[in-house]
Design a protein around this motif. Sequence first.
Motif, PDB file in Angstrom:
ATOM      1  N   LEU A   9      15.394   3.093   2.602  1.00 56.10           N
ATOM      2  CA  LEU A   9      14.693   4.061   3.434  1.00 56.10           C
ATOM      3  C   LEU A   9      15.663   5.168   3.811  1.00 56.10           C
ATOM      4  O   LEU A   9      16.793   4.899   4.227  1.00 56.10           O
ATOM      5  N   ARG A  10      15.232   6.416   3.690  1.00 52.07           N
ATOM      6  CA  ARG A  10      16.066   7.569   4.035  1.00 52.07           C
ATOM      7  C   ARG A  10      15.493   8.210   5.300  1.00 52.07           C
ATOM      8  O   ARG A  10      14.346   8.642   5.320  1.00 52.07           O
ATOM      9  N   THR A  11      16.295   8.257   6.377  1.00 50.13           N
ATOM     10  CA  THR A  11      15.846   8.841   7.638  1.00 50.13           C
ATOM     11  C   THR A  11      15.935  10.360   7.574  1.00 50.13           C
ATOM     12  O   THR A  11      16.503  10.926   6.633  1.00 50.13           O
ATOM     13  N   GLU A  12      15.397  11.008   8.611  1.00 49.67           N
ATOM     14  CA  GLU A  12      15.446  12.475   8.664  1.00 49.67           C
ATOM     15  C   GLU A  12      16.874  13.002   8.751  1.00 49.67           C
ATOM     16  O   GLU A  12      17.148  14.131   8.377  1.00 49.67           O
ATOM     17  N   HIS A  13      17.781  12.177   9.267  1.00 49.44           N
ATOM     18  CA  HIS A  13      19.182  12.577   9.402  1.00 49.44           C
ATOM     19  C   HIS A  13      19.982  12.288   8.138  1.00 49.44           C
ATOM     20  O   HIS A  13      21.200  12.448   8.126  1.00 49.44           O
ATOM     21  N   GLU A  58      11.604   5.434  11.321  1.00 49.63           N
ATOM     22  CA  GLU A  58      10.766   6.433  10.670  1.00 49.63           C
ATOM     23  C   GLU A  58      11.591   6.996   9.521  1.00 49.63           C
ATOM     24  O   GLU A  58      12.644   7.587   9.724  1.00 49.63           O
ATOM     25  N   ALA A  59      11.107   6.767   8.292  1.00 54.73           N
ATOM     26  CA  ALA A  59      11.903   7.143   7.130  1.00 54.73           C
ATOM     27  C   ALA A  59      11.019   7.288   5.904  1.00 54.73           C
ATOM     28  O   ALA A  59       9.856   6.887   5.901  1.00 54.73           O
ATOM     29  N   VAL A  60      11.609   7.850   4.863  1.00 53.74           N
ATOM     30  CA  VAL A  60      10.953   8.000   3.570  1.00 53.74           C
ATOM     31  C   VAL A  60      11.394   6.842   2.678  1.00 53.74           C
ATOM     32  O   VAL A  60      12.581   6.524   2.630  1.00 53.74           O
ATOM     33  N   ILE A  61      10.449   6.218   1.984  1.00 56.93           N
ATOM     34  CA  ILE A  61      10.785   5.145   1.051  1.00 56.93           C
ATOM     35  C   ILE A  61      11.449   5.781  -0.163  1.00 56.93           C
ATOM     36  O   ILE A  61      10.832   6.545  -0.896  1.00 56.93           O
ATOM     37  N   GLU A  62      12.726   5.468  -0.356  1.00 57.34           N
ATOM     38  CA  GLU A  62      13.485   6.034  -1.465  1.00 57.34           C
ATOM     39  C   GLU A  62      13.433   5.131  -2.692  1.00 57.34           C
ATOM     40  O   GLU A  62      13.403   5.605  -3.820  1.00 57.34           O
ATOM     41  N   PRO A  69       0.794  -1.234   0.000  1.00 53.83           N
ATOM     42  CA  PRO A  69       0.000   0.000   0.000  1.00 53.83           C
ATOM     43  C   PRO A  69       0.825   1.282   0.000  1.00 53.83           C
ATOM     44  O   PRO A  69       0.272   2.362  -0.157  1.00 53.83           O
ATOM     45  N   TYR A  70       2.134   1.189   0.157  1.00 57.02           N
ATOM     46  CA  TYR A  70       2.976   2.373   0.223  1.00 57.02           C
ATOM     47  C   TYR A  70       3.785   2.515  -1.057  1.00 57.02           C
ATOM     48  O   TYR A  70       4.112   1.543  -1.701  1.00 57.02           O
ATOM     49  N   ARG A  71       4.119   3.737  -1.405  1.00 62.53           N
ATOM     50  CA  ARG A  71       4.820   4.039  -2.646  1.00 62.53           C
ATOM     51  C   ARG A  71       6.141   4.734  -2.348  1.00 62.53           C
ATOM     52  O   ARG A  71       6.365   5.222  -1.242  1.00 62.53           O
ATOM     53  N   ILE A  72       6.969   4.826  -3.363  1.00 62.08           N
ATOM     54  CA  ILE A  72       8.208   5.582  -3.254  1.00 62.08           C
ATOM     55  C   ILE A  72       7.844   7.037  -2.962  1.00 62.08           C
ATOM     56  O   ILE A  72       6.979   7.618  -3.606  1.00 62.08           O
ATOM     57  N   GLY A  73       8.491   7.592  -1.946  1.00 63.58           N
ATOM     58  CA  GLY A  73       8.212   8.967  -1.549  1.00 63.58           C
ATOM     59  C   GLY A  73       7.346   9.060  -0.305  1.00 63.58           C
ATOM     60  O   GLY A  73       7.250  10.128   0.301  1.00 63.58           O
ATOM     61  N   ASP A  74       6.718   7.978   0.114  1.00 64.94           N
ATOM     62  CA  ASP A  74       5.889   7.982   1.321  1.00 64.94           C
ATOM     63  C   ASP A  74       6.777   7.914   2.559  1.00 64.94           C
ATOM     64  O   ASP A  74       7.768   7.195   2.588  1.00 64.94           O
ATOM     65  N   LYS A  75       6.389   8.678   3.589  1.00 62.88           N
ATOM     66  CA  LYS A  75       7.083   8.607   4.866  1.00 62.88           C
ATOM     67  C   LYS A  75       6.348   7.604   5.744  1.00 62.88           C
ATOM     68  O   LYS A  75       5.137   7.717   5.942  1.00 62.88           O
ATOM     69  N   ILE A  76       7.085   6.598   6.244  1.00 61.78           N
ATOM     70  CA  ILE A  76       6.464   5.522   7.009  1.00 61.78           C
ATOM     71  C   ILE A  76       7.164   5.344   8.353  1.00 61.78           C
ATOM     72  O   ILE A  76       8.292   5.809   8.546  1.00 61.78           O
ATOM     73  N   LEU A  77       6.469   4.685   9.266  1.00 57.31           N
ATOM     74  CA  LEU A  77       7.036   4.277  10.538  1.00 57.31           C
ATOM     75  C   LEU A  77       6.896   2.765  10.637  1.00 57.31           C
ATOM     76  O   LEU A  77       5.782   2.235  10.553  1.00 57.31           O
ATOM     77  N   ILE A  78       8.023   2.079  10.782  1.00 51.97           N
ATOM     78  CA  ILE A  78       8.026   0.627  10.941  1.00 51.97           C
ATOM     79  C   ILE A  78       8.071   0.342  12.437  1.00 51.97           C
ATOM     80  O   ILE A  78       9.007   0.757  13.128  1.00 51.97           O
ATOM     81  N   HIS A  79       7.054  -0.346  12.939  1.00 53.83           N
ATOM     82  CA  HIS A  79       6.933  -0.629  14.365  1.00 53.83           C
ATOM     83  C   HIS A  79       7.728  -1.881  14.715  1.00 53.83           C
ATOM     84  O   HIS A  79       7.190  -2.966  14.846  1.00 53.83           O
TER      85      HIS A  79
END
Length: 179
Positions: free
Chosen positions: A143-147, A130-134, A113-123
């Motif tokens: 996955l690219r993190t905020e850092h 918490e990262a963006v799907i690159e 259900p998620y696409r490239i560019g979506d920000k997700i949280l993996i529990h």
Amino acid sequence: MYEVFFTYRIEIAYTIAIALILGIFQFILRKAAHKVGKHSEINITRTRLMFKYINILVLIIAVFLFSFAWGMGLDKLSIIFSSAFAVIGVALFAIWSILSNITSGIIMFFSFPYRIGDKILIHDKDMPIEAVIEDIKAFHLHLRTEHGELTTYPNNLILQKAVTLIKKDVYLDEGKDSL
């Protein structure tokens, strides 16, 4: 040349028929994968990966049918294919995680259900991410993190963990084109 054609005319006719049928079958499967990819807005590189899987499937079917058409009996074919699949099975058991990641990649192509560019949280209880799907590859997600850190996450684990969508297509929000 005429003698060869006359001697093997039935085998040549079967070969041509099999090639045409498999060509049509491959075309239909590739069209279907392309249509699913386009309808679901899946990245073209992931669709091309499905094309590779389709080509491998058609090649395996072609080897079986061409062998049968050129006179190899079912008893010989069954011995050859059972031996080959036994070796492949042992090899895949030894590398089962790779096989599970590829299978997960195929499942994700059709129903993730998620696409490239979506920000997700993996529990993940050990290390929530918490990262963006690159990018979505055959074996893992990028996955690219905020850092700015690049994390690779295996496809089989992403299907086993709870995932929350935080923000839809972060790249479009930042004024960039989606990958």
